[in-house]
Design a protein around this motif. Structure first.
Motif, PDB file in Angstrom:
ATOM      1  N   ILE A  17      20.950  15.138 -41.704  1.00  0.00           N
ATOM      2  CA  ILE A  17      20.385  16.799 -41.697  1.00  0.00           C
ATOM      3  C   ILE A  17      19.007  16.482 -42.400  1.00  0.00           C
ATOM      4  CG2 ILE A  17      22.388  18.656 -41.112  1.00  0.00           C
ATOM      5  CD1 ILE A  17      19.913  18.554 -44.070  1.00  0.00           C
ATOM      6  N   ARG A  18      18.299  17.417 -41.491  1.00  0.00           N
ATOM      7  CA  ARG A  18      16.531  17.171 -43.177  1.00  0.00           C
ATOM      8  C   ARG A  18      16.414  19.239 -42.794  1.00  0.00           C
ATOM      9  NH1 ARG A  18      12.833  13.418 -42.486  1.00  0.00           N
ATOM     10  NH2 ARG A  18      10.935  13.496 -44.180  1.00  0.00           N
ATOM     11  N   VAL A  19      15.466  19.433 -43.429  1.00  0.00           N
ATOM     12  CA  VAL A  19      15.312  21.001 -43.242  1.00  0.00           C
ATOM     13  C   VAL A  19      13.599  20.589 -44.139  1.00  0.00           C
ATOM     14  CG1 VAL A  19      15.653  22.793 -44.686  1.00  0.00           C
ATOM     15  CG2 VAL A  19      17.895  21.751 -44.427  1.00  0.00           C
ATOM     16  N   ARG A  20      12.981  21.617 -42.644  1.00  0.00           N
ATOM     17  CA  ARG A  20      11.720  21.544 -42.966  1.00  0.00           C
ATOM     18  C   ARG A  20      11.383  22.721 -43.119  1.00  0.00           C
ATOM     19  NH1 ARG A  20      12.839  16.894 -39.660  1.00  0.00           N
ATOM     20  NH2 ARG A  20      11.428  14.803 -40.723  1.00  0.00           N
ATOM     21  N   ASP A  21       9.676  23.865 -43.640  1.00  0.00           N
ATOM     22  CA  ASP A  21       9.486  24.845 -43.052  1.00  0.00           C
ATOM     23  C   ASP A  21       8.683  24.447 -41.584  1.00  0.00           C
ATOM     24  OD1 ASP A  21       7.273  22.748 -43.854  1.00  0.00           O
ATOM     25  OD2 ASP A  21       6.807  24.220 -45.563  1.00  0.00           O
ATOM     26  N   ASP A  22       7.547  25.638 -41.044  1.00  0.00           N
ATOM     27  CA  ASP A  22       7.052  25.657 -39.432  1.00  0.00           C
ATOM     28  C   ASP A  22       6.104  24.943 -39.550  1.00  0.00           C
ATOM     29  OD1 ASP A  22       9.069  27.559 -38.920  1.00  0.00           O
ATOM     30  OD2 ASP A  22       7.980  29.301 -39.847  1.00  0.00           O
ATOM     31  N   ALA A  23       5.254  24.232 -40.757  1.00  0.00           N
ATOM     32  CA  ALA A  23       4.740  23.243 -41.257  1.00  0.00           C
ATOM     33  C   ALA A  23       4.752  22.014 -41.149  1.00  0.00           C
ATOM     34  CB  ALA A  23       3.172  23.421 -43.054  1.00  0.00           C
ATOM     35  N   GLY A  24       6.254  21.592 -41.203  1.00  0.00           N
ATOM     36  CA  GLY A  24       7.037  19.936 -41.498  1.00  0.00           C
ATOM     37  C   GLY A  24       7.194  19.757 -42.789  1.00  0.00           C
ATOM     38  N   ARG A  25       7.114  20.234 -43.524  1.00  0.00           N
ATOM     39  CA  ARG A  25       7.342  19.479 -44.869  1.00  0.00           C
ATOM     40  C   ARG A  25       8.756  20.289 -45.452  1.00  0.00           C
ATOM     41  NH1 ARG A  25       2.127  23.435 -46.944  1.00  0.00           N
ATOM     42  NH2 ARG A  25       4.279  25.327 -45.492  1.00  0.00           N
ATOM     43  N   ASP A  26       9.241  19.320 -46.094  1.00  0.00           N
ATOM     44  CA  ASP A  26      10.530  18.913 -46.659  1.00  0.00           C
ATOM     45  C   ASP A  26      10.961  20.551 -47.259  1.00  0.00           C
ATOM     46  OD1 ASP A  26      11.506  16.594 -44.905  1.00  0.00           O
ATOM     47  OD2 ASP A  26       9.679  15.492 -46.074  1.00  0.00           O
ATOM     48  N   VAL A  27      11.619  21.055 -47.019  1.00  0.00           N
ATOM     49  CA  VAL A  27      12.131  21.935 -48.067  1.00  0.00           C
ATOM     50  C   VAL A  27      13.579  21.360 -48.623  1.00  0.00           C
ATOM     51  CG1 VAL A  27      13.039  24.309 -48.074  1.00  0.00           C
ATOM     52  CG2 VAL A  27      11.034  23.860 -46.109  1.00  0.00           C
ATOM     53  N   ALA A  28      13.629  22.220 -50.238  1.00  0.00           N
ATOM     54  CA  ALA A  28      14.437  21.685 -51.144  1.00  0.00           C
ATOM     55  C   ALA A  28      15.790  22.395 -50.268  1.00  0.00           C
ATOM     56  CB  ALA A  28      14.160  22.094 -52.720  1.00  0.00           C
ATOM     57  N   HIS A  29      16.839  22.019 -50.536  1.00  0.00           N
ATOM     58  CA  HIS A  29      18.032  22.421 -50.638  1.00  0.00           C
ATOM     59  C   HIS A  29      19.129  22.253 -50.524  1.00  0.00           C
ATOM     60  CE1 HIS A  29      17.380  18.560 -47.340  1.00  0.00           C
ATOM     61  NE2 HIS A  29      18.578  18.952 -47.351  1.00  0.00           N
ATOM     62  N   ASP A  30      20.490  22.422 -50.401  1.00  0.00           N
ATOM     63  CA  ASP A  30      22.013  21.546 -50.773  1.00  0.00           C
ATOM     64  C   ASP A  30      22.794  21.462 -49.904  1.00  0.00           C
ATOM     65  OD1 ASP A  30      23.924  20.094 -52.378  1.00  0.00           O
ATOM     66  OD2 ASP A  30      23.951  21.877 -53.457  1.00  0.00           O
ATOM     67  N   LEU A  31      23.075  20.492 -49.186  1.00  0.00           N
ATOM     68  CA  LEU A  31      24.399  20.273 -48.224  1.00  0.00           C
ATOM     69  C   LEU A  31      26.142  19.773 -49.349  1.00  0.00           C
ATOM     70  CD1 LEU A  31      25.558  19.945 -45.708  1.00  0.00           C
ATOM     71  CD2 LEU A  31      24.958  17.149 -46.018  1.00  0.00           C
ATOM     72  N   MET A  32      26.402  21.310 -49.088  1.00  0.00           N
ATOM     73  CA  MET A  32      27.490  21.564 -50.667  1.00  0.00           C
ATOM     74  C   MET A  32      28.758  21.940 -48.930  1.00  0.00           C
ATOM     75  SD  MET A  32      26.251  24.439 -52.296  1.00  0.00           S
ATOM     76  CE  MET A  32      26.371  24.376 -53.934  1.00  0.00           C
ATOM     77  N   PHE A  33      29.740  22.308 -49.916  1.00  0.00           N
ATOM     78  CA  PHE A  33      31.650  22.812 -49.335  1.00  0.00           C
ATOM     79  C   PHE A  33      31.021  23.841 -49.575  1.00  0.00           C
ATOM     80  CE2 PHE A  33      33.531  18.446 -51.329  1.00  0.00           C
ATOM     81  CZ  PHE A  33      33.364  17.856 -49.084  1.00  0.00           C
ATOM     82  N   ALA A  34      31.809  24.668 -48.981  1.00  0.00           N
ATOM     83  CA  ALA A  34      31.338  25.931 -48.685  1.00  0.00           C
ATOM     84  C   ALA A  34      31.762  27.079 -50.007  1.00  0.00           C
ATOM     85  CB  ALA A  34      32.245  26.950 -47.304  1.00  0.00           C
ATOM     86  N   PHE A  35      33.304  26.220 -50.689  1.00  0.00           N
ATOM     87  CA  PHE A  35      33.722  26.706 -51.550  1.00  0.00           C
ATOM     88  C   PHE A  35      33.125  27.205 -52.809  1.00  0.00           C
ATOM     89  CE2 PHE A  35      34.924  22.765 -52.752  1.00  0.00           C
ATOM     90  CZ  PHE A  35      34.524  22.757 -54.487  1.00  0.00           C
ATOM     91  N   ALA A  36      32.225  25.683 -52.777  1.00  0.00           N
ATOM     92  CA  ALA A  36      30.681  25.903 -53.660  1.00  0.00           C
ATOM     93  C   ALA A  36      30.010  27.559 -53.792  1.00  0.00           C
ATOM     94  CB  ALA A  36      30.731  24.922 -54.384  1.00  0.00           C
TER      95      ALA A  36
END
Length: 320
Positions: free
Chosen positions: A287-306
């Motif tokens: 996955i890749r997460v960006r804002d509406d201007a196309g800039r990368d956004v800090a995020h996490d890809l974690m397990f649902a329990f956590a």
């Protein structure tokens, strides 16, 4: 069903007493009078003691074109800061070290990976005018890695990027935008990029000591409640702030634009927590997460329990 005999790190020692008195001999410089943990019983031993999982500092890098040991679908953590040459930190190394202290484009960073939560986060190591260096305590809280900084010996929750014990209690690290993708995806986009070279430590790099973990019925060393909405505890979610998007929804949609972010999914990345060889794991996608201007956004890809454990009032983006 997870084969706990394969959880290499977690079988080295039994759980330690959840009491600062039992920890002070190992942590004489940690101020246990300061903490925002509601009960010491939340903190458990994962097996190894302090630095039993050895964090790395100042890693060496080689051109991506010269790397031949990493299989194409193996996951890497990508860090791109300013005009600096993009860098890939292979999960085959972070599985065994969990933290890499590095400097990218003049920014001191800690690239972290908690296998038990599938949480891959990069933090700015500058705190209150000082550059911290991070190590692994060997402790877990909600099955998530508890880090420590060598300067104040404070403990930090990796999933939150927040100090939880000691002088730095309540201090939050700034998260740097980074993401997990396959080695092929990084290399195809960055033919002139750099990749972290194999550490000079004796470890079976490329193998997965957590074989079958993300197909288990329950997380390891976790007794909290399951996520709501019938979501599997060990399913992956994309967390942005206090919102979480189920990976399965993203896989079906391919692209979702809502709540100020655009999240895209593409196939090609192996799960690091499936088969005994990381590169052979089932395809979980990138996955890749960006804002509406196309800039990368800090995020996490974690397990649902956590996610549910650390953001119990968080908002589930189910698209319903």
């Amino acid at each position: 069903m997870i084969l706990r005999a394969t959880l290499f790190w977690l079988t080295l020692a039994g759980p330690a007493l959840a009491n600062p008195d039992a920890w002070r001999s190992e942590w004489p410089e940690t101020d246990f009078s300061r903490s925002n943990v509601s009960a010491w019983s939340e903190i458990m031993s994962g097996g190894p003691g302090k630095d039993g999982i050895p964090a790395l500092s100042g890693p060496e890098f080689i051109p991506a074109s010269q790397e031949s040991r990493i299989e194409g679908r193996e996951p890497v953590i990508t860090v791109e800061i300013g005009d600096e040459t993009p860098r890939a930190y292979p999960i085959r190394y972070l599985t065994w070290h969990e933290i890499v202290n590095d400097t990218v484009g003049g920014v001191p960073v800690a690239v972290t990976f908690c296998p038990l939560c599938n949480s891959a986060l990069t933090f700015d190591r500058r705190v209150q005018g000082e550059v911290l260096s991070f190590g692994v305590t060997g402790k877990l809280r909600n099955s998530d890695m508890v880090m420590y900084d060598r300067e104040t010996q404070s403990w930090w929750q990796q999933a939150l990027g927040e100090g939880i014990v000691g002088e730095m209690t309540g201090v939050e690290l700034k998260q740097v935008a980074s993401w997990m993708e396959s080695w092929d995806q990084f290399r195809d986009r960055n033919p002139e990029g750099l990749v972290m070279d194999e550490p000079g430590v004796s470890r079976p790099y490329g193998s997965n000591p957590y074989r079958g973990y993300d197909s288990a019925s329950r997380p390891f060393l976790f007794d909290g409640e399951d996520p709501p909405h019938g979501i599997d505890p060990l399913s992956r979610v994309v967390r942005v702030g206090e919102r979480a998007w189920p990976m399965e929804r993203l896989r079906k949609a391919g692209r979702i634009s809502e709540a100020g972010v655009v999240i895209t999914w593409e196939e090609g990345q192996a799960s690091a927590l499936d088969t005994s060889e990381i590169g052979k794991g089932r395809d979980v996608g990138s996955i890749r997460v960006r804002d509406d201007a196309g800039r990368d956004v800090a995020h996490d890809l974690m397990f649902a329990f956590a996610y549910h454990a650390f953001w119990p009032e968080g908002h589930w983006m189910l698209g319903e």
